[in-house]
Design a protein around this motif. Structure first.
Motif, PDB file in Angstrom:
ATOM      1  N   LYS A 167       0.959  -1.149   0.074  1.00 48.93           N
ATOM      2  CA  LYS A 167      -0.039  -0.005   0.036  1.00 48.93           C
ATOM      3  C   LYS A 167       0.912   1.492  -0.021  1.00 48.93           C
ATOM      4  CE  LYS A 167      -3.380   0.285   2.607  1.00 48.93           C
ATOM      5  NZ  LYS A 167      -4.522   0.229   3.899  1.00 48.93           N
ATOM      6  N   GLU A 168       1.761   1.225   0.841  1.00 50.07           N
ATOM      7  CA  GLU A 168       2.796   2.460   1.207  1.00 50.07           C
ATOM      8  C   GLU A 168       3.794   2.632  -0.265  1.00 50.07           C
ATOM      9  OE1 GLU A 168       5.215   1.973   4.347  1.00 50.07           O
ATOM     10  OE2 GLU A 168       3.346   1.965   5.735  1.00 50.07           O
ATOM     11  N   THR A 169       3.989   1.558  -1.023  1.00 46.68           N
ATOM     12  CA  THR A 169       4.648   1.796  -2.213  1.00 46.68           C
ATOM     13  C   THR A 169       3.776   1.686  -3.453  1.00 46.68           C
ATOM     14  OG1 THR A 169       5.163  -0.592  -2.510  1.00 46.68           O
ATOM     15  CG2 THR A 169       6.786   0.987  -1.194  1.00 46.68           C
ATOM     16  N   SER A 170       2.688   1.600  -3.576  1.00 46.59           N
ATOM     17  CA  SER A 170       1.693   1.636  -4.568  1.00 46.59           C
ATOM     18  C   SER A 170       2.007   0.381  -5.566  1.00 46.59           C
ATOM     19  CB  SER A 170       1.820   2.959  -5.346  1.00 46.59           C
ATOM     20  OG  SER A 170       1.430   4.014  -4.586  1.00 46.59           O
ATOM     21  N   THR A 171       2.157  -0.408  -4.874  1.00 41.91           N
ATOM     22  CA  THR A 171       2.689  -1.920  -5.540  1.00 41.91           C
ATOM     23  C   THR A 171       1.199  -2.579  -5.640  1.00 41.91           C
ATOM     24  OG1 THR A 171       4.646  -2.038  -4.694  1.00 41.91           O
ATOM     25  CG2 THR A 171       3.777  -3.954  -5.730  1.00 41.91           C
ATOM     26  N   GLU A 172       0.539  -2.708  -6.872  1.00 47.74           N
ATOM     27  CA  GLU A 172      -0.507  -3.467  -7.092  1.00 47.74           C
ATOM     28  C   GLU A 172      -0.489  -4.900  -7.031  1.00 47.74           C
ATOM     29  OE1 GLU A 172      -2.323  -1.752 -10.570  1.00 47.74           O
ATOM     30  OE2 GLU A 172      -2.313   0.242  -9.909  1.00 47.74           O
ATOM     31  N   PHE A 173       0.388  -5.322  -7.358  1.00 42.49           N
ATOM     32  CA  PHE A 173       0.723  -7.055  -7.336  1.00 42.49           C
ATOM     33  C   PHE A 173       2.318  -7.375  -7.462  1.00 42.49           C
ATOM     34  CE2 PHE A 173       0.241  -4.983 -11.723  1.00 42.49           C
ATOM     35  CZ  PHE A 173       1.581  -5.439 -12.340  1.00 42.49           C
TER      36      PHE A 173
END
Length: 283
Positions: A167-173
């Motif tokens: 969530k913090e690194t905007s990693t979707e997958f």
């Protein structure tokens, strides 16, 4: 008296010499006819025996063996012809022999069967994954290759530190590459992490994954890709996996060559010491 005996003897000799030779020929012909008749009967009996299913099967088997022998003889003649026309020495002859051995057509049907099994299984799994309503994973074929998948893992335990990192690194997958060997599903696929660069969580150098079920010893043909990915998601959390944020290291991409070497090494280690981690007191 003697004269009378001589006369009787001459008469008998005369009768024997003047006996009709056709009589002997007739008897000989009769004998030959009998032989022919016997031969014909034997042939008829043999024909009757050969008409039974068992003998027909033997004849068919013999025909197949004859054809196989003829094929082998033709292959040998072809090799000899290649050797003679090639002009090679002893080494050349050895090369022709090796080529002949590698060109034996027997394994081809087996490879074809394995390819059919692998294709049917992967097509079925793709359909099942697309039916998933929870958007747990999605699959993209690498260059439309059915045997090379890029799998996106969209979900891990939402109470985990890894989920917080995502969530913090905007990693979707988490992106993984999964390749399937020729004898899949009877052998495990090779799976590695592509992005992001992870620490811990049983993810090692090159993106290799330390999971027993990905080894021949731990694999079962009943395992599906979805089941493997769920196990991987659980192991990430259990192993306290985190997204690497160290400067420089986080930008270094995982490599397949390094992943394969790492996985080979870890399998060798676990086969020697087992898959149960030793107590901390043992170092």
């Amino acid at each position: 008296m003697a004269t009378l005996l001589r006369k009787i003897g001459l008469i008998r000799l005369h009768d024997r010499d003047t006996e009709d030779p056709k009589h002997h020929q007739g008897s000989l012909k009769g004998s030959k006819g009998s032989q022919k008749s016997n031969k014909h009967c034997q042939t008829a009996n043999e024909s009757n025996i050969l008409s039974t299913p068992e003998i027909k099967a033997r004849k068919l088997d013999q025909n197949v063996k004859d054809k196989e022998k003829a094929s082998k003889d033709a292959s040998k003649e072809k090799q000899q012809h290649q050797h003679q026309t090639g002009g090679g020495g002893g080494g050349g002859g050895g090369g022709n022999k090796s080529t002949g051995a590698s060109s034996i057509p027997a394994p081809a049907p087996h490879r074809q069967h394995c390819t059919q099994v692998r294709t049917r299984r992967l097509m079925k799994e793709l359909q099942e994954i697309r039916r998933l309503g929870d958007h747990f994973i999605t699959v993209e074929l690498v260059e439309d290759n059915l045997y090379d998948w890029n799998v996106k893992l969209h979900q891990v335990d939402k109470d985990s530190a890894l989920w917080q990192d995502m969530k913090e690194t905007s990693t979707e997958f988490i992106l993984l590459n999964v390749t399937f060997p020729d004898n899949f599903p009877f052998s495990p696929p090779f799976m590695r992490v592509l992005t992001p660069r992870l620490e811990n969580g049983y993810v090692l150098d090159g993106g290799a994954i330390c999971m027993e079920l990905l080894t021949p010893r731990g694999w079962s043909s009943a395992y599906t890709v979805e089941a493997v990915m769920r196990q991987f998601a659980a192991s990430l959390v259990k192993g306290q996996g985190r997204i690497c944020r160290k400067a420089g290291k986080s930008k270094k991409a995982f490599s397949r060559k390094e992943a394969e070497a790492t996985f080979k090494s870890l399998v060798k280690t676990h086969e020697k010491y087992g898959w149960v981690s030793p107590p901390v007191s043992d170092g």
